[in-house]
Design an enzyme around this catalytic site. Structure first.
Site, short mmCIF file in Angstrom:
data_model
loop_
_atom_site.label_atom_id
_atom_site.label_comp_id
_atom_site.label_asym_id
_atom_site.label_seq_id
_atom_site.Cartn_x
_atom_site.Cartn_y
_atom_site.Cartn_z
N TRP A 17 44.95 41.04 42.83
CA TRP A 17 46.37 41.33 42.56
C TRP A 17 46.62 42.83 42.58
O TRP A 17 47.65 43.29 43.07
CB TRP A 17 46.82 40.73 41.24
CG TRP A 17 46.83 39.23 41.25
CD1 TRP A 17 46.08 38.38 40.50
CD2 TRP A 17 47.65 38.39 42.09
NE1 TRP A 17 46.37 37.08 40.81
CE2 TRP A 17 47.32 37.05 41.77
CE3 TRP A 17 48.61 38.63 43.08
CZ2 TRP A 17 47.92 35.96 42.41
CZ3 TRP A 17 49.21 37.55 43.71
CH2 TRP A 17 48.87 36.23 43.38
N ASP B 29 50.65 45.36 35.12
CA ASP B 29 50.90 43.98 35.50
C ASP B 29 50.13 43.12 34.49
O ASP B 29 48.91 43.04 34.54
CB ASP B 29 50.39 43.74 36.93
CG ASP B 29 50.43 42.28 37.34
OD1 ASP B 29 50.89 41.44 36.55
OD2 ASP B 29 50.00 41.98 38.48
N LYS C 90 51.93 32.14 34.00
CA LYS C 90 50.55 32.13 33.51
C LYS C 90 50.56 31.88 31.99
O LYS C 90 49.95 30.96 31.52
CB LYS C 90 49.86 33.46 33.81
CG LYS C 90 49.92 33.90 35.28
CD LYS C 90 49.01 33.08 36.17
CE LYS C 90 49.24 33.28 37.66
NZ LYS C 90 49.39 34.62 38.17
C1 LIG Z 1 49.69 35.34 39.45
C2 LIG Z 1 49.66 36.80 39.41
C3 LIG Z 1 50.55 37.57 40.16
C4 LIG Z 1 51.54 36.97 41.13
O1 LIG Z 1 52.56 36.35 40.46
P1 LIG Z 1 53.78 35.66 41.24
O2 LIG Z 1 54.73 35.38 40.15
O3 LIG Z 1 53.22 34.44 41.91
O4 LIG Z 1 54.30 36.62 42.24
C5 LIG Z 1 50.49 38.94 40.04
N1 LIG Z 1 49.61 39.52 39.21
C6 LIG Z 1 48.73 38.81 38.47
C7 LIG Z 1 47.78 39.52 37.56
C8 LIG Z 1 48.74 37.43 38.54
O5 LIG Z 1 47.88 36.71 37.81
#
Ligand SMILES: *Cc1c(COP(=O)(O)O)cnc(C)c1O
Length: 360
Positions: free
Chosen positions: A104, A172, A196
């Site tokens: 990511w 993030d 998540k």
């Molecule tokens: C799942 C995830 C993303 C992507 O998320 P989306 O909502 O599908 O764009 C980005 N960063 C991390 C750390 C993730 O686990």
């Protein structure tokens, strides 16, 4: 099939069962309005109350003040933030620092490069992202420093964020948002795809320092501009209303648990149980992350062979333990044990792992 199984999927992922049941009520009749939460105007008083309460509760859980921070609920997932962030803040001739700790983070770097210089302040890619670097090569006067607090695919988690001084720190936190106590006031921007750890897919939460938004580039398309959304309290256009409603229920659930400290204690207990069993398994279940970088949210491991891994995943399903397959890009097995995974789920998993080992 029982009414409820244990769901170890990485995302969309398990939600507190009470939240799912409460959400089902709102789907039919929200706040006794005789309409579904999906059918009402986002300008109605009832919706507005729920929306503002959700923002307020999120900040309360984080220990942040409304004067200093705004909460945005945006479409496009965390992935859209990969590009919105540099679009707003990586101005001409500036450099942004990126700590690269997994797939990511790499995607975030790719987007930033469309807008300006990127300095890789640290990376563990050479060792398959099995650890979190401790040394950071930071740029003086960088536009910001970007981190990925939890690496969903490889199962690592940052314990010590870089000290960035006056340079804005960004994270993030998609896969560990509100799972542990942090000094959230150190961050200028935090974003997280809800699916998540805090809700269903369809919305990303962005918690942003108001004073930083004033410094954002002005020439940004309206919908990607943080200033647009902040100035309208995230109701510039129709928000992802149903996902925000569920996020609101999860915020209330966290507060009912006793807030973030209680949630963190439960997460430590769950991850402790699973990792200590793995470490006692004589390498039958071999953790792929280095011990001091292990994630409390995504537990990644290998079995002695790929054949056994396939069998393990399949027999897990027969035992009502779903989603134990690792991400396709890294293979192996992964158990995601987010906030909403009950302790009993991890106990059931460990019991199954013991039986599986004995039989194989
Ligand atoms: C799942 C995830 C993303 C992507 O998320 P989306 O909502 O599908 O764009 C980005 N960063 C991390 C750390 C993730 O686990």
């Amino acid at each position: 099939m029982p009414e409820r199984v244990f769901n170890f999927f990485a995302g969309p992922a398990t939600l507190p069962y009470d939240v799912v049941k409460e959400a089902a009520k709102g789907v039919v009749n929200f706040e006794n309005m005789g309409m579904s939460v999906m059918e009402i105007s986002h300008r109605s008083a009832q919706f507005d109350r729920m929306f503002c309460e959700t923002q307020k509760n999120m900040l309360e859980i984080m220990g942040l003040s409304e004067d200093e921070y705004g909460v945005l609920f945006l479409g496009g997932g965390a992935s859209t933030q990969f590009c919105a962030l540099p679009f707003n803040f990586l101005k001409d001739s500036m450099t942004a620092d990126y700590v690269v700790t997994g797939g990511w983070s790499k995607k975030a770097v790719k987007e930033a490069k469309f807008f300006g210089n990127v300095n890789i302040a640290a990376s563990s890619e050479d060792s398959n992202f099995s650890f979190i670097p401790k040394e950071f090569n930071l740029t003086k006067e960088a536009a910001y420093v970007h981190t990925t607090s939890n690496n969903t695919l490889v199962g690592t988690q940052i314990k010590d964020f870089p000290e960035t001084g006056d340079v804005p720190l960004v994270s993030d936190m998609s896969s560990d948002f509100l799972s542990r106590k942090l000094d959230f006031g150190k961050f200028s921007l935090i974003y997280a795809g809800a699916q998540k750890n805090i809700g269903p897919s369809g919305v990303a939460a962005v918690v942003i320092r108001r004073s930083w938004v004033e410094q954002a580039r002005k020439e940004v398309p309206t919908m990607l501009s943080y200033a647009t959304h902040l100035s309208k309290n995230s109701l510039f256009n129709t928000p992802p209303s149903f996902p925000v409603y569920v996020v609101g229920l999860v915020m209330k659930w966290i507060l009912e648990q006793g807030g973030i400290s209680a949630v963190e204690a439960a997460n430590n207990r769950k991850a402790g149980l699973l990792y200590s069993y793995m470490d006692d398994s004589n390498d039958f279940y071999r953790g792929t992350a280095e011990k001091d970088s292990r994630s409390l949210m995504n537990v990644t491991f290998r079995l002695p062979s790929e054949e056994l891994e396939k069998k393990f995943i399949a027999e897990g399903i027969e035992n009502d333990l779903f989603g134990l397959k690792g991400h396709r890009s890294v293979g192996g097995c992964r158990a995601s044990i987010y906030n909403a995974m009950p302790y009993e789920g991890v106990e059931a998993l460990v019991e199954f792992m013991k039986k599986f080992k004995a039989a194989n």
